[in-house]
Every structure is written in C-alpha cells, then in structure tokens.
Design an enzyme around this catalytic site. Structure first.
Site, PDB file in Angstrom:
ATOM      1  N   HIS A   1       0.797  -1.225   0.000  1.00 23.91           N
ATOM      2  CA  HIS A   1       0.000   0.000   0.000  1.00 23.91           C
ATOM      3  C   HIS A   1       0.832   1.278   0.000  1.00 23.91           C
ATOM      4  O   HIS A   1       0.299   2.353  -0.281  1.00 23.91           O
ATOM      5  CB  HIS A   1      -0.937   0.022   1.214  1.00 23.91           C
ATOM      6  CG  HIS A   1      -1.935  -1.089   1.218  1.00 23.91           C
ATOM      7  ND1 HIS A   1      -3.113  -1.043   0.498  1.00 23.91           N
ATOM      8  CD2 HIS A   1      -1.936  -2.295   1.845  1.00 23.91           C
ATOM      9  CE1 HIS A   1      -3.792  -2.170   0.687  1.00 23.91           C
ATOM     10  NE2 HIS A   1      -3.096  -2.944   1.490  1.00 23.91           N
TER      11      HIS A   1
ATOM     12  N   ALA B   1      -8.236  -2.807   8.696  1.00 25.61           N
ATOM     13  CA  ALA B   1      -7.925  -1.384   8.567  1.00 25.61           C
ATOM     14  C   ALA B   1      -8.633  -0.766   7.361  1.00 25.61           C
ATOM     15  O   ALA B   1      -8.027  -0.040   6.569  1.00 25.61           O
ATOM     16  CB  ALA B   1      -6.423  -1.180   8.471  1.00 25.61           C
TER      17      ALA B   1
ATOM     18  N   HIS C   1      -3.527 -12.319   2.186  1.00 25.13           N
ATOM     19  CA  HIS C   1      -2.874 -12.509   3.495  1.00 25.13           C
ATOM     20  C   HIS C   1      -3.585 -13.587   4.339  1.00 25.13           C
ATOM     21  O   HIS C   1      -4.282 -13.304   5.301  1.00 25.13           O
ATOM     22  CB  HIS C   1      -2.694 -11.212   4.274  1.00 25.13           C
ATOM     23  CG  HIS C   1      -3.831 -10.242   4.315  1.00 25.13           C
ATOM     24  ND1 HIS C   1      -5.090 -10.578   4.744  1.00 25.13           N
ATOM     25  CD2 HIS C   1      -3.876  -8.925   4.011  1.00 25.13           C
ATOM     26  CE1 HIS C   1      -5.862  -9.504   4.694  1.00 25.13           C
ATOM     27  NE2 HIS C   1      -5.138  -8.485   4.249  1.00 25.13           N
TER      28      HIS C   1
ATOM     29  N   ASP D   1       2.299  -6.228   2.401  1.00 27.85           N
ATOM     30  CA  ASP D   1       1.100  -5.520   2.880  1.00 27.85           C
ATOM     31  C   ASP D   1       1.528  -4.230   3.582  1.00 27.85           C
ATOM     32  O   ASP D   1       0.906  -3.796   4.540  1.00 27.85           O
ATOM     33  CB  ASP D   1       0.261  -6.405   3.818  1.00 27.85           C
ATOM     34  CG  ASP D   1      -1.133  -5.838   4.080  1.00 27.85           C
ATOM     35  OD1 ASP D   1      -1.589  -5.006   3.278  1.00 27.85           O
ATOM     36  OD2 ASP D   1      -1.752  -6.210   5.089  1.00 27.85           O
TER      37      ASP D   1
END
Length: 391
Positions: A61, A136, A212, A270
């Site tokens: 990200h 998140a 994940h 990630d």
C-alpha cells in the site's frame, strides 16, 4: 567489459535448477545476457555475496512516508522507490477502501505509472469486503461486490487491474469472481467471513489467491474448517503470507508451507506508508495509523493496519527464521508472484533473456547489499566498483 555489458563473478547464484557457488552472470543492456563462463578482467568481484532475482510484491500500500491510495503520483513514486531500494523490482500497487469515485481517481493515477513502467499493475483491496473482517478499512465505506461496481473499478484502471480482493459470501460475490476470472483478473478471497463451503464455491468460480492468509478471516475450528483450510488444500490457490514476525507466528507460516509448498506461497509486505520510515502517525486511505516499535495499528480501534515490512527482510526471515532453502525463498518472493502477474517470461528467475532485475545479499547474513533493476544499479553499486568496471 563493454559499456553496455557488466559481468558479476564469484557470487553464489540462486538459479531455477539449484544454487551455483562462484558463478558468473553477464548483464547486457536491460537483460541477463548469459550465465556461466570463466571470470575475465573487468568482471565485478562478488565473492561473498548471493545473487537472487528481484523481488515481486503482489500486495503493498505504500512506503517511504507515502501511500498509493493518496491518488498523488509523486507519493506513488516515493513508495515505489522506497521498496525498490529494498529489492522489490516489480510492484503491484494496492488501494484501500474508499468512495468508489475516489478509488477510480486513484486508479487513473496509478495506471499512468503502470504505463510509465514504474508499477506492474493495480490490486484493489476493498471496498467489497466483510464488515466483520474489515481490519484497517473504514466500515461505513464497504460495499457488496456488485459486478457493475467491480467492473467500474476495473475500467478505471484502463486494463491495468491485476487483482481484486473480495469476500465471496457477500451478495454478488461469486458472480463477481466469475466475471473477474473471465476478464483475466485475479479474484482473491480475503477480508472475508466465508465458511469452508462458500470458499470452495469461490475457488470453483475462479478465485486463485488468498489475500494474506490467516489474517482478516475466521480461524480453523475442528468442525468448522472455514476459509483457511479450503484455501490451503486446493492446488489452484496461491496463498499470500506476511512474514514480518507480527502478523503470523513462525509455526503458522511453517504449517502453510508444509501444506501448500513454496510453489503456492507468495510472500508479501502488505506495507503501508511507514515502511522504510520510523515510528509515528501515517495515513492509510481515509484512516490514521500509529506506528510504535515498527507495528502499525489504527489510531481508532487498535487493529493491525498493514505492516512496515520490506521484502529484503521477508527474504532474510524466510531463510534464517523459517529455515527455507534459498530456492524456496526465491520461489515465494519472486517466481510465484511473477507467474501470478503473467510476467514469468520476463522476470522471477535468473535466466538468460530475462530482465536484469537482481538483488545482491551478503552470503553470511542475507543483509541486502545492492539492487539492480533492468540493468541499472539502484543502490549498492559502489561496493563492487573496485574490480575495474565502473558502475
């Protein structure tokens, strides 16, 4: 050597067929020109170093204080450069949940960077995920995976959408999986509250990746195996794993490797904006994240919010903590993700004709020493210039 050819000699080379000690690799322009041969005057002396193919990250990200979800090209460039300096020579940029139109705008910006060769594609993580496993991602922005909305995001990426993470149990989930598979876009099961049966249906519909694995999905129960068992046992599925020592216990990683094997594991970061940076406050899409002692958590709620991992650290942990062989580590960090992205013909292994994307590691510690992308040294070239061939 000539100006457009560079030879690396004396290194340990991790090749598809095994590990070669004291090997020689020649770079011509942007490609690997040759493997083998006797050392020649002017070769760079890499004795004491290990050379592996550049790392490929399917799921990242941001980094360097910047986020791909900002929709700002300069931030995306900073994030890509940060991970490049840690060995990630091929990046698929991941978004986070936001308003559909805003994510479309982000996709347009990222698509330009794909066309410029900075990025290799776009991964949409959210908003088509479960409220119960949102992690998140902002709950009020989550949407059911209506195929029309999924297609809208894909169209905004101008042919550069490579993967969507979605929860197949939601209305429209299985239909969207089928649609993505028909378009040649990876459908990944993640941030899901799915059970074993629905997960198998998603795989039969065309889902080929577990986002994940273990994180943001139900755990394994003896009478309710859930999505984890379905994703691990099916040979059609590649499982993402975050090997940062925070998201997964080493024994869980070993379980996944023991079940799926390195050929079905893609080690990812990630990572969010704090990768390559220090502790502090960072944005993750519309949310705020606090990083303390390298662990990223949402300011509100405290959920783990991505990682601060870089793939050179993931490689080192794979070998020194998990006990993987060098070939297994290369498989999960380079070969498998390159194959998933449809790039196996040009990268993911050290072979003549492929991109000269190289990561040089110290052979005793596996600390990163240098990175080359498409024949250009990114970092670390000064270590080897004493051998008579200027970097």
């Amino acid at each position: 050597m000539t100006a457009d050819r560079t030879a690396l000699a004396g290194a340990r080379l991790v090749l598809p067929g095994g590990v070669i000690e004291g090997g020689r690799l020649t770079v011509g322009g942007t490609r690997i020109a040759d493997l083998g041969g006797d050392p020649l005057p002017g070769d760079l002396d890499l004795t004491g170093y290990t050379v592996v193919p550049g790392f490929v990250d399917l799921h990242v990200h941001g980094g360097g204080g910047a986020s791909y979800a900002s929709g700002i090209a300069e931030e995306a460039l900073t994030a890509a450069r940060t991970h490049l300096e840690h060995g990630t020579t091929t990046t698929m940029a991941s978004t986070v949940t936001g308003e559909i139109d805003e994510v479309c705008r982000q996709a347009a910006v990222l698509s330009e960077l794909v066309e410029d060769g900075v990025l290799a594609g776009i991964h949409f993580e959210g908003p088509f995920i479960s409220h119960n496993r949102c992690g998140a991602h902002r709950p009020d922005l989550l949407r059911d995976p209506d195929p029309a909305l999924v297609r809208k995001l894909a169209d905004a990426a101008r042919g550069h959408a490579k993967m969507f993470t979605l929860a197949p149990e939601l209305p429209g989930g299985l239909e969207s999986v089928r649609m993505l598979a028909d378009q040649g876009i990876i459908a990944a099961v993640g941030h899901t509250d799915s059970d074993y049966t629905i997960t198998l249906e998603a795989i039969d519909a065309g889902a080929t990746v577990a986002t994940h694995l273990f994180n943001a999905m139900p755990g394994i129960q003896h009478r309710a195996p859930g999505p984890i068992v379905a994703l691990l046992e099916d040979e059609r599925v590649t499982v993402e794993l975050i090997n940062d020592g925070i998201h997964l216990h080493p024994s869980v990683l070993e379980l996944a490797y023991g079940t799926a094997g390195a050929e079905r594991v893609a080690l990812i970061t990630d990572a969010m904006g704090a990768a390559g940076m220090g502790d502090g406050l960072y944005p993750l899409g519309p949310l705020q994240v606090r990083v303390e002692d390298g662990v990223a958590r949402l300011v509100e709620g405290g959920s783990i919010a991505g990682s601060t991992l870089t793939l050179d650290v993931a490689f080192r942990r794979a070998v020194t903590v998990l006990g993987l062989s060098l070939n297994q580590a290369v498989t999960s960090l380079s070969t498998v993700p390159a194959r998933l992205m449809g790039l196996a013909d040009t990268l993911g292994t050290l072979e003549a004709g492929k991109n000269a994307d190289l990561v040089v590691l110290e052979s005793d510690t596996y600390e990163l020493a240098a990175v080359m992308r498409r024949g250009e040294w990114i970092v670390g070239a000064d270590r080897f210039t004493g051998a008579g061939n200027p970097a």
